[in-house]
Design an enzyme around this catalytic site. Structure first.
Site, PDB file in Angstrom:
ATOM      1  N   GLU A  94      -0.179   4.191   9.995  1.00 39.97           N
ATOM      2  CA  GLU A  94      -1.605   4.337   9.661  1.00 39.97           C
ATOM      3  C   GLU A  94      -2.272   5.446  10.474  1.00 39.97           C
ATOM      4  OE1 GLU A  94      -4.071   1.076   8.652  1.00 39.97           O
ATOM      5  OE2 GLU A  94      -2.375  -0.226   8.220  1.00 39.97           O
ATOM      6  N   SER A 131       1.670  12.502   7.234  1.00 40.31           N
ATOM      7  CA  SER A 131       0.369  12.799   7.835  1.00 40.31           C
ATOM      8  C   SER A 131      -0.514  13.650   6.933  1.00 40.31           C
ATOM      9  CB  SER A 131       0.566  13.515   9.178  1.00 40.31           C
ATOM     10  OG  SER A 131       1.189  12.662  10.115  1.00 40.31           O
ATOM     11  N   PHE A 174       0.877  -1.181   0.000  1.00 42.72           N
ATOM     12  CA  PHE A 174       0.000   0.000   0.000  1.00 42.72           C
ATOM     13  C   PHE A 174       0.907   1.221   0.000  1.00 42.72           C
ATOM     14  CE2 PHE A 174      -2.819   3.123   2.093  1.00 42.72           C
ATOM     15  CZ  PHE A 174      -4.014   2.915   1.404  1.00 42.72           C
TER      16      PHE A 174
END
Length: 386
Positions: A368, A136, A127
């Site tokens: 994540e 971010s 990914f």
């Protein structure tokens, strides 16, 4: 694994899957974890075992041979695998991000081409969202995908950073701007990693999660067919955020599993280690540590289960997913820290697993979506900013 797990009730099927994965984690994953960490090498035999159990197809629809797991089952699998080692759980969760993207946004041809093979464990999915200067804030990415109408191809140029499975992967989900000057043009693509112009950088040397390979990847006039676009142009970022909400629940569950592993190790040690003519587990200061750890772990697990429940009910669970990830990652850090402290000097050496748990825990506050990003999402929800 000792003690009862506290959390909202599982169905008989979910409990059976939990027990199956727990057994695999204890018998197949935990025994190789220390060596894999020391050698910074991913245990491919374990990956093959995950495939045999059907877990590499965890988020793939049954029509393509997958497990088609609901959110609670997905979280349970992540928790139990992280109990074995976070590196394996992370590798699987990123593979599942890739299969989820193809299942959610791919055409029928794309799904038929890729999903059955990924259910079998190969190719491994990656990914590719973050960049050296856009973590971010993914809208600031600089990777581009310029469309060539004459060839009906997109030409990718740029670099991605912090790519799990980068050295092992076979197919990448890549996010890029189709207009270099327009943040609103981010689009999602499916890119085989053997495509000319696709290069994988060296593995990063990391504090923890060492058995999970992390690399950069780059694109130098990497041409892919127009049919490899996964979303409409400009819809890539919203697609990423949708998938990452589920991914954050998975990371939160991993943090719970890691914290549980550290708790159990510390508990066993506390009744083996004697000081002042008694086990240290009988000393009140140590007992209070266990009370705090057990409470934090249970609270984190309940937040994870509530985020899953909301998703399964069709509710907006973005804020709850962030609450779960924020709380569980903080718990992983605090519990692993206390586990090291309970072990004393032995907690600081690699002979005991708690030092690895401590090093691994930090990443749960970062990947994540950092803790700061989770607080931003929570604050926006509770204050009614949107």
């Amino acid at each position: 694994m000792t003690g009862a797990r506290v959390g909202s009730a599982l169905t008989d099927e979910q409990a059976a899957i939990r027990d199956l994965v727990r057994e695999f984690a204890v018998e197949e994953v935990r025994p190789i974890a220390r060596e894999a960490d020391a050698e910074a090498s991913f245990p491919e035999d374990v990956w093959d075992g995950l495939a045999e159990l059907g877990l590499t197809g965890l988020t793939v629809p049954e029509a393509y041979g997958g497990f088609d797991a609901d959110e609670t089952t997905y979280a349970v699998v992540n928790e139990e695998l992280a109990y074995g080692t976070l590196a394996v759980a992370t590798a699987l969760s990123v593979h599942c991000l890739a299969t989820s993207c193809i299942a959610a946004f791919g055409t029928e041809d794309q799904q038929e081409r890729w999903l059955p093979e990924m259910v079998d464990g190969r190719p491994v999915g990656t990914f590719c969202l973050s960049e050296p200067h856009a973590g971010s804030n993914p809208a600031a990415m600089s990777t581009t995908a310029e469309y060539d109408p004459d060839a009906d191809e997109y030409v990718l140029n740029g670099e991605k950073q912090w790519i799990t499975n980068g050295d092992r992967g076979g197919v990448a989900i890549v996010f890029a701007k189709v207009d270099a000057d327009d943040p609103g043009s981010i689009t999602q693509f499916l890119v085989p990693m053997d495509t000319p112009g696709f290069a994988v950088g060296p593995k990063e040397e990391k504090l923890g999660l060492r058995a999970s390979d992390t690399t950069s990847v780059s694109f130098d006039d990497c041409r892919i067919p127009g049919e490899n676009r996964l979303t409409e142009e400009g819809r890539g970022l919203s697609a990423a955020f949708r998938i990452l909400t589920g991914g954050r629940i998975g990371i939160a569950a991993q943090a719970v599993g890691l914290a549980q592993a550290a708790f159990d190790e510390a508990k066993s040690y506390a009744f083996e280690r004697e000081q002042f003519d008694r086990p240290i587990g009988e000393i009140q200061a140590i007992r209070h540590k266990f009370a705090e750890m057990a409470t934090d772990i249970s609270a984190s697990r309940l937040l994870v289960r509530e985020a899953c429940r909301q998703a399964e009910a069709g509710e907006d669970n973005r804020m709850m997913a962030s609450k779960a990830k924020y709380t569980a990652s903080e718990t992983a850090m605090s519990v692993t820290n206390e586990a090291v402290q309970i072990h004393g000097g032995y907690g600081y050496v690699s002979e005991f697993d708690v030092e690895r748990f401590y090093r691994d825990a930090k990443i749960t506050e970062i990947y994540e979506g950092t803790t700061e990003i989770q607080k931003k999402i929570i604050a926006r929800g509770v204050l009614g900013d949107e």
